[in-house]
Motif scaffolding. Sequence first.
Motif, short mmCIF file in Angstrom:
data_model
loop_
_atom_site.label_atom_id
_atom_site.label_comp_id
_atom_site.label_asym_id
_atom_site.label_seq_id
_atom_site.Cartn_x
_atom_site.Cartn_y
_atom_site.Cartn_z
N ILE A 6 -3.81 24.80 -40.69
CA ILE A 6 -3.41 23.60 -39.98
C ILE A 6 -3.42 22.44 -40.97
N MET A 7 -2.26 21.93 -41.25
CA MET A 7 -2.13 20.81 -42.17
C MET A 7 -1.87 19.52 -41.39
N VAL A 8 -1.15 19.64 -40.26
CA VAL A 8 -0.76 18.48 -39.49
C VAL A 8 -1.23 18.65 -38.05
N ILE A 63 -7.55 20.68 -26.22
CA ILE A 63 -6.60 21.68 -25.76
C ILE A 63 -5.32 21.50 -26.57
N ALA A 64 -4.89 22.58 -27.22
CA ALA A 64 -3.76 22.46 -28.14
C ALA A 64 -2.98 23.77 -28.23
N LYS A 65 -1.81 23.67 -28.86
CA LYS A 65 -1.01 24.86 -29.13
C LYS A 65 -0.29 24.67 -30.45
N ARG A 66 0.06 25.78 -31.07
CA ARG A 66 0.79 25.73 -32.33
C ARG A 66 2.21 25.25 -32.09
N LYS A 67 2.63 24.30 -32.89
CA LYS A 67 4.02 23.85 -32.85
C LYS A 67 4.83 24.67 -33.85
N ASP A 68 4.23 24.92 -35.01
CA ASP A 68 4.78 25.80 -36.01
C ASP A 68 3.62 26.28 -36.88
#
Length: 92
Positions: A6-8, A63-68
Motif C-alpha cells: 500500500i503506497m497510497v 473499513i477499506a477496499k483495494r482500488k488497485d
Amino acid sequence: MSTERIMVVEFTKHAKLRLKERNLIVESVKKAVKNYDIIESDRFDSSIVHYIKKVDDKFLRVIAKRKDENTLLVISAFYDRRLKKGSEGRDD
C-alpha cells in the motif's frame, strides 16, 4: 490482502465526512491501515477489509477496499466500542 504494497491511501466522500464528524485525523487512519493490529474480512462483501488499530484504550476500525495494487480506498473509520480491552494481536 497484504498491506506491504500500500503506497497510497485515498478516501471516499463518505469517509472524509465521517472523519470530520468523528474528529479523526487522516494521518491516524493512514497509520492504522499500514500498521494494523487486527485485520478482518467484511461479513457481507469479500472485497472489503476491516483494519483495526489499538489507539490508547480504544480501537480504531478502518473499513477499506483495494482500488488497485498500490492504492487502498478508505470507506469509513470509527472507534469501535464493541471491541474490548485485551482484544489485540495481529490476525493475518
